[in-house]
Design a protein around this motif. Structure first.
Motif, short mmCIF file in Angstrom:
data_model
loop_
_atom_site.label_atom_id
_atom_site.label_comp_id
_atom_site.label_asym_id
_atom_site.label_seq_id
_atom_site.Cartn_x
_atom_site.Cartn_y
_atom_site.Cartn_z
N UNK A 4 0.70 -1.33 -0.15
CA UNK A 4 0.15 -0.39 -0.18
C UNK A 4 0.92 0.85 -0.10
N UNK A 5 0.95 2.29 -0.76
CA UNK A 5 1.19 3.34 -0.55
C UNK A 5 0.58 3.79 -0.38
N UNK A 6 0.71 4.55 0.97
CA UNK A 6 -0.20 4.58 2.12
C UNK A 6 -0.50 5.87 2.44
N UNK A 7 -0.34 7.45 2.25
CA UNK A 7 -0.60 8.18 2.65
C UNK A 7 -1.98 8.80 4.40
N UNK A 8 -2.62 8.71 3.83
CA UNK A 8 -3.57 9.44 5.41
C UNK A 8 -3.72 8.05 6.01
N UNK A 11 -6.03 3.44 2.61
CA UNK A 11 -6.55 2.40 1.63
C UNK A 11 -6.25 1.54 2.43
N UNK A 12 -4.80 1.69 4.03
CA UNK A 12 -3.67 0.24 3.70
C UNK A 12 -4.88 0.03 4.80
N UNK A 13 -5.97 1.16 5.46
CA UNK A 13 -7.07 0.16 6.36
C UNK A 13 -8.10 0.18 5.92
N UNK A 14 -8.35 -0.45 4.43
CA UNK A 14 -9.48 -0.49 3.78
C UNK A 14 -8.88 -2.43 4.13
N UNK A 95 -2.81 2.59 -5.19
CA UNK A 95 -2.27 3.25 -4.18
C UNK A 95 -3.10 4.47 -5.04
N UNK A 96 -2.69 5.99 -4.72
CA UNK A 96 -2.90 7.12 -5.52
C UNK A 96 -1.58 7.68 -6.52
N UNK A 126 0.78 -6.74 -9.98
CA UNK A 126 -0.01 -6.16 -10.32
C UNK A 126 -0.83 -4.37 -9.94
N UNK A 127 -1.21 -3.76 -10.09
CA UNK A 127 -1.63 -2.02 -10.01
C UNK A 127 -2.60 -1.88 -9.66
N UNK A 128 -3.52 -1.74 -8.54
CA UNK A 128 -4.67 -1.10 -8.73
C UNK A 128 -4.25 0.38 -8.44
#
Length: 299
Positions: A4-8, A11-14, A95-96, A126-128
């Motif tokens: 996860x390209x995390x930031x806040x 996405x990580x928590x999801x 990530x974003x 795989x990239x999401x």
């Protein structure tokens, strides 16, 4: 296993809530500290690493300084080994994309995909990713859509299966400036009201028919040159490369003789490239000089 390209950390928590084992890359001090606290509260489901995915494998000599990261050290530290290209997806990345460097990031990932280098040395990663709506429109453009059908469209469609998973309004991610304008500028030519969650899964059959990592730069150059002027005739472009049998080649491939380059399907560009591998045109030194110059211009 997912990166996860995390930031806040949304996405990580999801991903964690879905029961996925996650490796989170983060370079922002505040976000990194919060993710470390979350890591300590879990039983090995989350691993937080100080690093920036968009500074992965920098072209530098000597030691790589954080937050830049080397993919080989990152993957090996996590126990991820290279797998054959046709094997199942070994890793999923979420990530974003940074908006200021979105187009450059897409080009850079495209090169390492076709070269099987960096993250793609480990297989069909795989990239999401969340990308702007306007760039999604480019990636999925069809022949004849002259405003959007570009070299980037052809190369990503040949290289990956592209799936739109979700569209989310910009307002869910960004706030307005004090003057009332959106923090993300609108596009004048293409709709750009959403961020699009897009799945990019490398094609199992990408390296078939003569296309290989070793000659992929030539394929990229060929497509880029053809689509510089999408209304030009494909046969004229081929003849400009001193290929005297262009008409016979197109006939053998069942590609219309006077088709415009902007109307050629992605799979036909690949078939054309593989057929050209059997001709002398790509063996000429002047052609390889142009390939190298084109790559320098893109990078």
């Amino acid at each position: 296993l997912s990166f996860a390209l995390s930031g806040p950390g949304v996405l990580t928590r999801t991903l964690l809530n879905a029961g996925v084992r996650v490796i989170a890359l983060e370079s922002h001090p505040a976000f990194f500290s919060k993710l470390q606290s979350l890591e300590n509260s879990l039983d090995g489901q989350l691993k937080v690493i100080y690093g920036d995915f968009f500074r992965l494998d920098p072209l530098v000599t000597g030691a790589v300084k954080p937050p830049a990261v080397c993919s080989d050290k990152l993957f090996e530290a996590m126990g991820i080994a290279p797998v054959p290209w046709r094997a199942d997806v070994p890793v999923k990345i979420f990530g974003i994309f940074p908006q200021r460097k979105e187009r450059n990031t897409l080009w850079r990932l495209l090169f390492i995909l076709y070269e099987c280098s960096s993250i793609y040395r480990y297989g069909r990663v795989e990239l999401n990713i969340f990308i702007s709506e306007k760039e999604y429109k480019v990636l999925t453009a069809k022949p004849g859509e002259l405003r959007t059908y570009q070299a980037l469209s052809v190369l990503w469609q040949v290289g990956c299966d592209i799936q739109l998973l979700h569209m989310e309004p910009w307002s869910s991610f960004v706030t307005n400036f004090k003057n009332g304008r959106l923090a993300i500028p609108r596009s004048t030519l293409l709709p750009n009201d959403h961020l699009c969650l897009v799945r990019l899964t490398p094609q199992e059959n990408l390296f078939t028919g003569g296309l290989k990592p070793a000659n992929s730069a030539t394929f990229i150059f060929m497509v880029k040159q053809c689509l510089t002027k999408p209304r030009s005739k494909l046969i004229d472009r081929l003849n400009s490369w001193s290929l005297g049998s262009a008409g016979r080649l197109l006939k053998a491939l069942e590609i219309p003789k006077y088709v415009e380059t902007g109307n050629v399907y992605p799979e036909d560009y690949k078939r054309l490239f593989c057929a050209l591998q059997n001709s002398s045109v790509f063996a000429e030194s002047w052609f390889h000089d142009e390939v190298l110059e084109s790559i320098r211009n893109i990078n």
